[in-house]
Design a protein around this motif. Structure first.
Motif, PDB file in Angstrom:
ATOM      1  N   MET A  72      -1.893  -9.778 -10.837  1.00 32.66           N
ATOM      2  CA  MET A  72      -3.233  -9.190 -10.860  1.00 32.66           C
ATOM      3  C   MET A  72      -3.307  -7.936 -11.707  1.00 32.66           C
ATOM      4  SD  MET A  72      -4.535  -9.688  -6.896  1.00 32.66           S
ATOM      5  CE  MET A  72      -3.152  -8.811  -6.176  1.00 32.66           C
ATOM      6  N   ASN A  73      -2.176  -7.504 -12.334  1.00 33.03           N
ATOM      7  CA  ASN A  73      -2.127  -6.304 -13.184  1.00 33.03           C
ATOM      8  C   ASN A  73      -2.567  -5.062 -12.398  1.00 33.03           C
ATOM      9  OD1 ASN A  73      -1.256  -7.765 -15.459  1.00 33.03           O
ATOM     10  ND2 ASN A  73      -3.372  -8.298 -15.980  1.00 33.03           N
ATOM     11  N   VAL A  74      -2.081  -4.945 -11.180  1.00 34.54           N
ATOM     12  CA  VAL A  74      -2.388  -3.789 -10.337  1.00 34.54           C
ATOM     13  C   VAL A  74      -1.162  -2.892 -10.296  1.00 34.54           C
ATOM     14  CG1 VAL A  74      -3.013  -3.017  -8.021  1.00 34.54           C
ATOM     15  CG2 VAL A  74      -4.022  -5.109  -8.941  1.00 34.54           C
ATOM     16  N   PRO A  75      -1.261  -1.633 -10.711  1.00 37.28           N
ATOM     17  CA  PRO A  75      -0.093  -0.738 -10.648  1.00 37.28           C
ATOM     18  C   PRO A  75       0.290  -0.450  -9.198  1.00 37.28           C
ATOM     19  CG  PRO A  75      -2.061   0.496 -11.232  1.00 37.28           C
ATOM     20  CD  PRO A  75      -2.455  -0.952 -11.255  1.00 37.28           C
ATOM     21  N   PHE A  76       1.571  -0.272  -8.975  1.00 40.67           N
ATOM     22  CA  PHE A  76       2.069  -0.011  -7.630  1.00 40.67           C
ATOM     23  C   PHE A  76       3.323   0.839  -7.737  1.00 40.67           C
ATOM     24  CE2 PHE A  76       4.160  -3.822  -9.109  1.00 40.67           C
ATOM     25  CZ  PHE A  76       5.475  -3.642  -8.746  1.00 40.67           C
ATOM     26  N   LYS A  77       3.682   1.439  -6.623  1.00 43.14           N
ATOM     27  CA  LYS A  77       4.928   2.185  -6.518  1.00 43.14           C
ATOM     28  C   LYS A  77       5.331   2.257  -5.059  1.00 43.14           C
ATOM     29  CE  LYS A  77       2.729   6.769  -6.371  1.00 43.14           C
ATOM     30  NZ  LYS A  77       2.675   8.098  -7.031  1.00 43.14           N
ATOM     31  N   PHE A  78       6.577   2.678  -4.829  1.00 40.57           N
ATOM     32  CA  PHE A  78       7.132   2.713  -3.485  1.00 40.57           C
ATOM     33  C   PHE A  78       7.196   4.158  -3.000  1.00 40.57           C
ATOM     34  CE2 PHE A  78       8.900  -1.057  -5.506  1.00 40.57           C
ATOM     35  CZ  PHE A  78       8.584  -2.031  -4.567  1.00 40.57           C
ATOM     36  N   ALA A  79       7.196   4.286  -1.688  1.00 42.66           N
ATOM     37  CA  ALA A  79       7.300   5.604  -1.063  1.00 42.66           C
ATOM     38  C   ALA A  79       8.064   5.456   0.233  1.00 42.66           C
ATOM     39  CB  ALA A  79       5.916   6.205  -0.809  1.00 42.66           C
ATOM     40  N   GLU A  80       8.512   6.606   0.752  1.00 42.21           N
ATOM     41  CA  GLU A  80       9.240   6.649   2.016  1.00 42.21           C
ATOM     42  C   GLU A  80      10.482   5.763   1.991  1.00 42.21           C
ATOM     43  OE1 GLU A  80       6.599   5.715   5.146  1.00 42.21           O
ATOM     44  OE2 GLU A  80       5.188   7.308   4.700  1.00 42.21           O
ATOM     45  N   GLY A  81      11.233   5.847   0.917  1.00 41.82           N
ATOM     46  CA  GLY A  81      12.452   5.074   0.817  1.00 41.82           C
ATOM     47  C   GLY A  81      12.239   3.595   0.686  1.00 41.82           C
ATOM     48  N   GLY A  82      11.129   3.202   0.111  1.00 37.43           N
ATOM     49  CA  GLY A  82      10.836   1.788  -0.055  1.00 37.43           C
ATOM     50  C   GLY A  82      10.186   1.138   1.143  1.00 37.43           C
TER      51      GLY A  82
END
Length: 551
Positions: A72-82
């Motif tokens: 879907m070409n949606v940017p994402f990232k992780f937080a809290e150690g994944g």
């Protein structure tokens, strides 16, 4: 003249070549830092605010969701150690709906979709195990839909069927709940989970369902209480009491004013279920009773009488044919006179035979059955009837304002208290035979004055803080850029501007100037040698300029 040509103004490239190597590196570093700050500030201002899309995802669900986000070409990232997956704040709800359309996340639970992947040759035992797994997964999904439940696991225990009724065992279920931090379930919610599981499994009684939380606390036992009332009965009791409280306060508020009446009601509710069945029989009191059945039997007989008389040949023979005598004898006297002999035995036998020739028997029987009065009463007492009410009402003193504007209080008059007492009795439905009690008290309320809430200063408001953060971020970037420009780049440019080649001598210089130059030839030669050792590139450029010069 060749020497004068060598002292012409240098070009920009020559000027840069005359700058020391350390200053060149410093200039390049300053330019790189300025460009990086400008680009970083622009990207920082353009970067979206990320919010949590899902947290505590399993590895399988996380991989499937990341693949969908990439498609879907949606940017994402992780937080809290994944442990949390973040997406732009303005796309959180849209992405959740689109992922829900794809059935994500599945939560690591397998439902009835497991039955769709049945393989050929699967045994009956495997089918039963798959069905039990699917049923457990569907129940866990349903329980996880509750707002306070973070995760759930359901374990079902089915007994083997038996042909003997006494040996059949009911199924049982165990539910493990993982609640969100700071959340809890009340008795009503636990009872709802128990009934949900019990209604989903055939022949599963409510008492065979056990519910515990992640701390190992037994929740299903909270449904019981000391008085033996279930949550539904407690809720009904609370609603009855609150209904009386609202009615009492509503009728007294127009008289006493707002916030001047406090009422508490304690209700004794009868939740027992009573059912009476009675059959009453009463005797027939009137002659015109209803006839249930009537039977009449009649019988009569005529003809020859049975044999009678003295046993013997004469009495057992039929009578001879009648014949009229030629000389009839005179009629006998029925009652002989005194002294006369009685009738002969033959005459007596003849008389007896004539009497027996009359009809022998006649019989009549009659039977009448009457209906018996019967009364059947089926009485069922209503559940939740009020057995007793206890009401306590406190009325505040009346507030008075004197001529000086001071506020005081005054107790209510006896007539007003009697009126209030009568109104409360009517509202509660006071019944002395039922054992109701009422206590109305007039007392001054001791209420602490509520201080007005302090207004939040402008610099503590969230909007102001957010604006200050944005402004501070931009000012910080601008300050760093200004520092690099004025503190690093400007001094380097100033030194660059000060570096110049020796100015050429004028064509018509006098002899004295030439003599002075010749006098300092030795010094100039030493300076040139020193310059050639320290700046070989600069000397090479000067020589190259001499060689390529037209003169």
């Amino acid at each position: 003249m060749a020497i004068g040509a060598a002292h012409l103004p240098a070009s920009r490239i020559q000027v840069l070549g005359m700058i020391p190597l350390q200053q060149k590196f410093g200039l390049m570093a300053a330019l790189a830092v300025i460009v990086a700050l400008l680009v970083g500030g622009w990207l920082w201002g353009q970067s979206p605010d990320y919010r949590v899309l899902y947290a505590n995802l399993s590895d399988r669900d996380g991989g499937a969701i990341i693949s969908s986000l990439q498609q879907m070409n949606v940017p994402f990232k992780f937080a809290e150690g994944g442990g949390a997956l973040l997406v732009p704040a303005n796309q959180v709800h849209e992405v959740r709906l689109r992922l829900a359309g794809q059935g994500l996340p599945k939560g690591g639970l397998v439902g009835f979709e497991l039955m769709e992947a049945q393989k050929l040759g699967t045994s009956q035992f495997q089918e039963q195990v798959n069905y039990q797994r699917a049923l457990e997964g569907e129940l866990a999904r349903s329980i996880q839909s509750l707002s306070a439940v973070n995760g759930a696991r359901v374990h079902l225990a089915f007994s083997k069927p038996s042909v003997f009724v006494r040996e059949q065992q009911k199924p049982s279920a165990s539910v493990l709940l993982g609640l969100h931090p700071g959340r809890s379930l009340d008795a009503g919610q636990v009872s709802a989970i128990v009934h949900l599981v019990s209604s989903s499994i055939p022949d599963l009684p409510v008492k065979n369902v056990t519910v515990i939380d992640q701390n190992g606390s037994l929740l299903s036992a909270q449904g019981g209480n000391n008085v033996g009332l279930d949550p539904g009965q407690l809720k009904y009791l609370h609603e009855v009491e609150q209904s009386f409280v609202k009615r009492i306060e509503a009728i007294l508020t127009p008289i006493t004013g707002g916030n001047n009446v406090l009422a508490q009601v304690t209700a004794d509710i009868d939740f027992s279920q009573t059912e009476n069945i009675a059959e009453i029989y009463s005797p027939n009191q009137s002659a015109s009773a209803a006839v249930r059945s009537q039977q009449t039997s009649e019988s009569s007989g005529s003809g020859n009488a049975p044999a009678a008389g003295v046993p013997g040949a004469l009495s057992n023979q039929p009578p001879a044919n009648a014949s009229a005598p030629l000389n009839p004898a005179p009629a006998p006297n029925p009652l002989p006179a005194a002294g006369q002999p009685s009738a002969t035995p033959a005459a007596a036998a003849t008389a007896q035979t004539g009497a027996s020739a009359a009809p022998a028997t006649a019989r009549r029987d009659s039977t009448i059955n009457y209906e018996v009065d019967k009364t059947i009463k089926h009485t069922r007492q209503p559940v939740g009837a009020i057995k007793r009410l206890s009401v306590a009402v406190v009325v505040n003193h009346r507030k008075l304002v004197d001529a000086e504007g001071k506020v005081g209080t005054k107790p209510l008059a006896a007539e007003e208290m009697a009126q209030i007492n009568a109104l409360v009795k009517e509202v509660m439905g006071y019944n002395k035979e039922r054992g109701d009690s009422l206590n109305v008290t007039n007392s001054a309320f001791s209420v602490a004055e509520v201080e007005p809430a302090a207004e939040v200063p402008l610099w503590k408001q969230p909007e102001t803080i957010a604006t200050a953060k944005d402004v501070g971020r931009n000012v910080l970037i601008a300050g760093l850029v200004l520092f690099l420009v004025l503190g690093v780049l400007r001094p380097l440019l100033t030194k660059l501007a000060e570096v110049r080649l020796p100015e050429p001598a004028a064509p018509g210089a006098d002899a004295s100037a030439l003599l002075q130059r010749q006098t300092g030839y030795a010094e100039n030669l030493d300076a040139a040698k020193q310059l050639a050792r320290s700046e070989p590139k600069l000397v090479a450029n000067v020589v190259k300029e001499w060689v390529t010069s037209d003169e």
